[in-house]
Design an enzyme around this catalytic site. Structure first.
Site, short mmCIF file in Angstrom:
data_model
loop_
_atom_site.label_atom_id
_atom_site.label_comp_id
_atom_site.label_asym_id
_atom_site.label_seq_id
_atom_site.Cartn_x
_atom_site.Cartn_y
_atom_site.Cartn_z
N CYS A 14 40.59 71.64 54.36
CA CYS A 14 41.90 71.68 53.71
C CYS A 14 43.02 71.32 54.68
O CYS A 14 42.85 71.31 55.90
CB CYS A 14 42.13 73.06 53.10
N THR A 35 35.85 74.46 53.57
CA THR A 35 37.24 74.02 53.78
C THR A 35 37.77 74.31 55.19
O THR A 35 38.80 73.78 55.57
CB THR A 35 38.18 74.74 52.79
N HIS A 41 37.91 83.12 48.99
CA HIS A 41 36.81 82.24 49.42
C HIS A 41 35.97 81.73 48.27
O HIS A 41 35.12 80.87 48.47
CB HIS A 41 35.91 83.00 50.40
N SER A 50 44.90 83.14 57.84
CA SER A 50 44.97 84.41 57.13
C SER A 50 45.81 85.45 57.88
O SER A 50 45.71 86.65 57.61
CB SER A 50 43.55 84.95 56.90
N SER A 70 36.77 82.05 59.79
CA SER A 70 36.20 80.79 60.27
C SER A 70 37.26 79.90 60.90
O SER A 70 37.10 79.39 62.01
CB SER A 70 35.52 80.07 59.10
N ASN A 71 38.40 79.74 60.21
CA ASN A 71 39.38 78.79 60.75
C ASN A 71 40.00 79.31 62.04
O ASN A 71 40.38 78.52 62.91
CB ASN A 71 40.41 78.42 59.68
N GLU A 114 32.34 81.49 51.50
CA GLU A 114 32.72 80.28 50.75
C GLU A 114 31.50 79.41 50.48
O GLU A 114 31.34 78.85 49.38
CB GLU A 114 33.77 79.49 51.55
S1 SF4 Z 1 42.46 77.92 54.56
FE1 SF4 Z 1 43.94 78.48 53.01
S2 SF4 Z 1 44.55 76.57 51.95
FE2 SF4 Z 1 42.67 76.20 53.13
S3 SF4 Z 1 41.05 76.51 51.60
FE3 SF4 Z 1 41.28 78.45 52.73
S4 SF4 Z 1 42.75 79.63 51.52
FE4 SF4 Z 1 42.87 77.49 50.81
#
Ligand code: SF4
Length: 328
Positions: free
Chosen positions: A205, A175, A85, A278, A234-235, A137
């Site tokens: 990203c 990201t 991050h 992840s 987060s994602n 991050e």
């Molecule tokens: S999700 Fe993966 S590719 Fe995207 S910024 Fe985070 S570590 Fe990098």
């Protein structure tokens, strides 16, 4: 005529999203810890969770990684790895003061946002960083130029924004945000600051946007979408939100298959499955096996993009690996 023996069709199906799971930055970060353990031997210290996934962290701990919150918990002179991050410059400084051998596993796509922040700060811009307050991050990126950066935590954060010169403002972002919510935040910012500049290239990203895109494709056909991922990822959390916004009747986040509640599946005919950036795919395979035991045997993989990006290991690690190899 005898029917060939096949798995009985139950009318219950799984739509499996692709791309899902590991992105290039996570793959590199996990490999960095594994290679460091092999090269230098245990223990290897890692500042913060290397990636936000419980299973990955537990697996690396079992191999000899020690996860700490701050550099001061690392013995002087020891090896420390910084997570994917990213970190603020002061963290490198602290490592130098403690004579730590630092290996930086920051994802290159996060580093790119740091570079943008430094450049716009050096040109004296006000930088509006769209992101979630307290996320590692965001702390790392904001640390590049604290005097120039203010955080905008979603569309509702826009009202609080004040800038010195409305002609010299740029937005950057974390990201791993929701693509749609970020567009909404930017639109609100533009109403307030018509001359707001955009980052030179997307900060959200490729992995985040690809995973959200495929979930949007499958969600309208799903009674429930199960996202494999950890709560602090987060994602992964965004994928649940995107699924529900895109039309899934329900969305749930699970770290492991045994967290799936049978009640979620009671009236479902179609279950969507995906995973955050992840998450190793073995956890998704365990979810598919769990669903198959409950009659969801018909699995269709829906692919909206093929990802081929890879990142090489951090230079400082590669150098030591090369030196070790030449010593035989
Ligand atoms: S999700 Fe993966 S590719 Fe995207 S910024 Fe985070 S570590 Fe990098």
């Amino acid at each position: 005529m005898t029917e060939p023996e096949t798995t009985p069709r139950t009318g219950k199906r799984v739509l499996l999203a692709k791309p899902r799971g590991y992105c290039a930055g996570v793959d590199r970060a996990v490999q960095t810890v594994e290679e460091a353990l092999t090269l230098y031997g245990a223990p290897i210290y890692v500042r913060k969770q290397i990636v936000h996934n419980k299973h990955v962290v537990q697996t690396l701990e079992a191999k000899g990684a020690i996860f700490v919150e701050e550099n001061e918990e690392v013995p002087e002179g020891a090896t420390v790895i910084f997570s994917a991050h990213g970190v603020a410059p002061e963290v490198y400084e602290q490592a130098r003061e403690r004579s730590l051998k630092a290996i930086d596993a920051t994802c290159p796509l996060v580093t790119k946002v740091h570079q943008e922040a430094r450049r716009f700060a050096s040109e004296d811009y006000d930088i509006l960083l769209i992101g979630h307050e307290g996320h590692e991050e965001v702390i790392g990126t904001a640390g590049e130029a604290p005097a120039h950066i203010q955080l905008v935590d979603g569309p509702d954060g826009v009202d609080k924004v004040t800038v010195r010169d409305p002609n010299k403002v740029v937005w950057l972002s974390q990201t791993t945000l929701s693509v749609d919510e970020t567009l909404e935040t930017v639109a609100r910012l533009r109403q307030k600051l018509p001359l707001l500049q955009s980052p030179p290239s997307d900060d959200i990203c490729y992995a985040t946007s690809n995973r959200q895109h495929v979930v949007k494709e499958i969600a309208p056909d799903c009674d429930v979408v199960i996202v494999v991922g950890s709560r602090n990822s987060s994602n992964s959390v965004r994928l649940v939100e995107v699924a529900v916004d895109a039309g899934a009747r329900a969305g749930h986040l699970v770290d492991f298959a045994d967290e799936i509640d049978d009640a979620w599946l009671a009236d479902a005919r179609t279950v969507g499955v995906t995973s955050g950036a992840s998450v190793p795919d073995e956890l998704v395979q365990q979810v598919l096996a769990h669903l198959a035991e409950r009659g969801f045997t018909d699995v269709e993989e829906i692919t909206t993009a093929n990802e081929r990006l890879t990142f090489s290991l951090p230079q400082e690690l590669k150098r030591d690996m090369k030196a070790a190899a030449s010593r035989g």
